[in-house]
Design a protein around this motif. Structure first.
Motif, short mmCIF file in Angstrom:
data_model
loop_
_atom_site.label_atom_id
_atom_site.label_comp_id
_atom_site.label_asym_id
_atom_site.label_seq_id
_atom_site.Cartn_x
_atom_site.Cartn_y
_atom_site.Cartn_z
N CYS A 69 0.83 -1.20 0.00
CA CYS A 69 0.00 0.00 0.00
C CYS A 69 0.87 1.25 0.00
O CYS A 69 2.04 1.21 0.38
CB CYS A 69 -0.93 0.02 1.22
SG CYS A 69 -0.10 0.29 2.79
N ALA A 70 0.27 2.35 -0.43
CA ALA A 70 0.93 3.66 -0.33
C ALA A 70 0.78 4.17 1.10
O ALA A 70 -0.19 3.83 1.79
CB ALA A 70 0.30 4.65 -1.31
N VAL A 71 1.73 5.01 1.53
CA VAL A 71 1.71 5.51 2.90
C VAL A 71 1.76 7.03 2.92
O VAL A 71 2.67 7.63 2.34
CB VAL A 71 2.92 4.95 3.69
CG1 VAL A 71 3.05 5.61 5.05
CG2 VAL A 71 2.81 3.44 3.84
N GLY A 72 0.74 7.63 3.55
CA GLY A 72 0.77 9.06 3.81
C GLY A 72 0.98 9.25 5.30
O GLY A 72 2.09 9.36 5.78
N THR A 73 -0.11 9.18 6.05
CA THR A 73 0.01 9.24 7.51
C THR A 73 0.37 7.88 8.11
O THR A 73 0.75 7.80 9.28
CB THR A 73 -1.32 9.68 8.16
OG1 THR A 73 -2.31 8.68 7.89
CG2 THR A 73 -1.79 11.01 7.62
N GLY A 74 0.17 6.80 7.35
CA GLY A 74 0.43 5.45 7.85
C GLY A 74 -0.79 4.78 8.47
O GLY A 74 -0.71 3.63 8.92
N GLY A 79 0.24 5.98 -8.17
CA GLY A 79 1.21 5.94 -9.27
C GLY A 79 2.59 5.59 -8.72
O GLY A 79 3.29 4.72 -9.26
N LYS A 80 2.96 6.24 -7.62
CA LYS A 80 4.27 5.98 -7.01
C LYS A 80 4.34 4.56 -6.44
O LYS A 80 5.37 3.90 -6.52
CB LYS A 80 4.55 7.01 -5.92
CG LYS A 80 4.72 8.41 -6.50
CD LYS A 80 4.97 9.48 -5.45
CE LYS A 80 5.06 10.84 -6.14
NZ LYS A 80 5.33 11.93 -5.21
N LEU A 81 3.24 4.12 -5.88
CA LEU A 81 3.20 2.76 -5.32
C LEU A 81 3.43 1.71 -6.41
O LEU A 81 4.29 0.84 -6.28
CB LEU A 81 1.85 2.53 -4.64
CG LEU A 81 1.56 1.10 -4.20
CD1 LEU A 81 2.47 0.70 -3.03
CD2 LEU A 81 0.09 0.93 -3.80
N PHE A 82 2.66 1.80 -7.49
CA PHE A 82 2.77 0.78 -8.54
C PHE A 82 4.11 0.89 -9.26
O PHE A 82 4.72 -0.13 -9.59
CB PHE A 82 1.59 0.90 -9.53
CG PHE A 82 0.31 0.31 -9.00
CD1 PHE A 82 -0.43 0.98 -8.05
CD2 PHE A 82 -0.14 -0.93 -9.43
CE1 PHE A 82 -1.60 0.43 -7.53
CE2 PHE A 82 -1.32 -1.48 -8.93
CZ PHE A 82 -2.05 -0.80 -7.97
N TYR A 83 4.57 2.10 -9.49
CA TYR A 83 5.89 2.27 -10.09
C TYR A 83 6.94 1.64 -9.16
O TYR A 83 7.81 0.90 -9.61
CB TYR A 83 6.19 3.76 -10.28
CG TYR A 83 7.57 4.01 -10.84
CD1 TYR A 83 7.78 4.08 -12.22
CD2 TYR A 83 8.67 4.16 -10.00
CE1 TYR A 83 9.06 4.29 -12.73
CE2 TYR A 83 9.95 4.36 -10.50
CZ TYR A 83 10.13 4.42 -11.87
OH TYR A 83 11.39 4.61 -12.38
N GLY A 91 4.70 -1.03 2.96
CA GLY A 91 4.18 0.31 2.70
C GLY A 91 5.23 1.15 1.99
O GLY A 91 6.41 1.04 2.27
N MET A 92 4.78 1.96 1.05
CA MET A 92 5.70 2.87 0.36
C MET A 92 5.31 4.32 0.65
O MET A 92 4.29 4.80 0.14
CB MET A 92 5.66 2.61 -1.14
CG MET A 92 6.10 1.19 -1.48
SD MET A 92 6.83 1.10 -3.09
CE MET A 92 7.22 -0.66 -3.16
N PRO A 93 6.10 5.01 1.45
CA PRO A 93 5.80 6.42 1.77
C PRO A 93 5.87 7.29 0.51
O PRO A 93 6.77 7.12 -0.31
CB PRO A 93 6.89 6.81 2.76
CG PRO A 93 7.37 5.53 3.35
CD PRO A 93 7.26 4.53 2.23
#
Ligand SMILES: *Cc1c(COP(=O)(O)O)cnc(C)c1O
Length: 294
Positions: free
Chosen positions: A164-169, A253-257, A187-189
């Motif tokens: 998953c993508a991570v903003g606040t977590g 986009g950043k997560l899948f990349y 997780g990818m910040p």
């Protein structure tokens, strides 16, 4: 909004030559145009709590491009709560699509200086009114619990790795809570310089949950929140062309990349991945026209 619409799309092409990986995508982006993705689930328990306490008004913090702001506005309208967004920085001459949409959904906007925002100072006129406060970005245990509940609705027994993508977590913490033995949550910040993020995630976990398998891969933030390169947009266009899945440039986009790169360098052969598409597509409206083919 139709929560039943979320589904798992199987056999997604990650646009790399990594052998022997099977990638499925949890499509939370399809549930609603405005409250797309993870935000509804993160807000659910806050709204329940506000109603239980018979609050009429929900107050939260966010930036001018925050998916959390627009989702909060829409969720409050649906639940007959007033909403107030405390927005970072002076009121811009030209409002972002996010702010315009949130206002259309009935949110009252209060702009505060960046210094006041950093300190999360609530303007006195708001402080004096009865309200329920939700942290910036929906960070907190109720948010994580809402995500955990959502995730348990899906059968994830076949998956080894969940991304998953991570903003606040908060979403990541919720996925860790709901994860099964043997599963790894990665997780990818999407923000740069977040040395504290691991502790922010852990702060939402119990002692036992902290022992579960999870990690953060911090290489794919593209130099910061909402920053992007030609290469990222190019990847998103290719990904859409092949899989018919639209991504947003801030989070997914950043997560899948990142996953497409990360899996080249590590041996995941024979693994089954589940990647959470957490939505956020409205954010693409702030890109210049013509950059994306969807
Ligand atoms: C807010 C958001 C996230 C990050 O969720 P956190 O719980 O803050 O980590 C990820 N993806 C999308 C599309 C979002 O809007």
């Amino acid at each position: 909004m139709n929560l039943q619409k979320a589904f798992i799309q199987t056999d997604v092409n990650m646009l790399n030559d990594a052998q022997g990986i099977s990638a499925d995508v949890l499509r939370l982006d399809v549930i609603d145009e405005v409250i797309s993705g993870n935000k509804w689930y993160k807000l659910k328990k806050y709204i329940e709590a506000a109603r239980k306490l018979e609050k009429k008004k929900l107050v939260t913090f966010g930036g001018a491009f925050s998916n959390h702001i627009v989702a909060t506005a829409a969720a409050c309208r649906i639940h007959n709560l007033e909403s107030v967004g405390i927005i970072r920085g002076e009121e811009p001459l030209k409002w972002s699509h996010t702010l315009i949409k949130a206002k259309q959904e009935g949110m009252k906007m209060v702009f505060i200086s960046r210094d006041d925002y950093r300190e999360k100072r609530i303007p006195v006129e708001l402080l004096n009114e009865d309200h329920y406060l939700v942290n910036e970005g929906g960070y907190g245990l109720p948010g994580a619990e809402g995500i955990a509940e959502m995730f348990k609705e899906f059968n994830s027994t076949n998956y080894n790795d969940i991304f998953c993508a991570v903003g606040t977590g908060t979403m990541m913490a919720g996925l860790i809570k709901a994860s099964l033995p043997g599963q790894q949550i990665t997780g990818m910040p999407v923000l740069k310089n977040m040395p504290g993020i691991e502790n922010e995630v852990k702060a939402l976990l119990s002692t036992e949950e902290k022992l579960k398998a999870f990690n953060l891969v911090d290489h794919y933030h593209f130099n910061g929140y909402a920053k992007y390169t030609h290469e990222l947009l190019h990847f998103m266009n290719d990904f859409f062309e092949i899989n018919k899945i639209p991504l947003d440039f801030v989070y997914t986009g950043k997560l899948f990349y990142g996953i497409s790169q990360f899996t080249k360098q590590n041996n995941f052969s024979g693994k089954k991945f589940l990647i959470v598409h957490s939505g956020g597509l409205q954010g693409n409206l702030s890109l210049p026209k013509g950059k994306l083919m969807f």
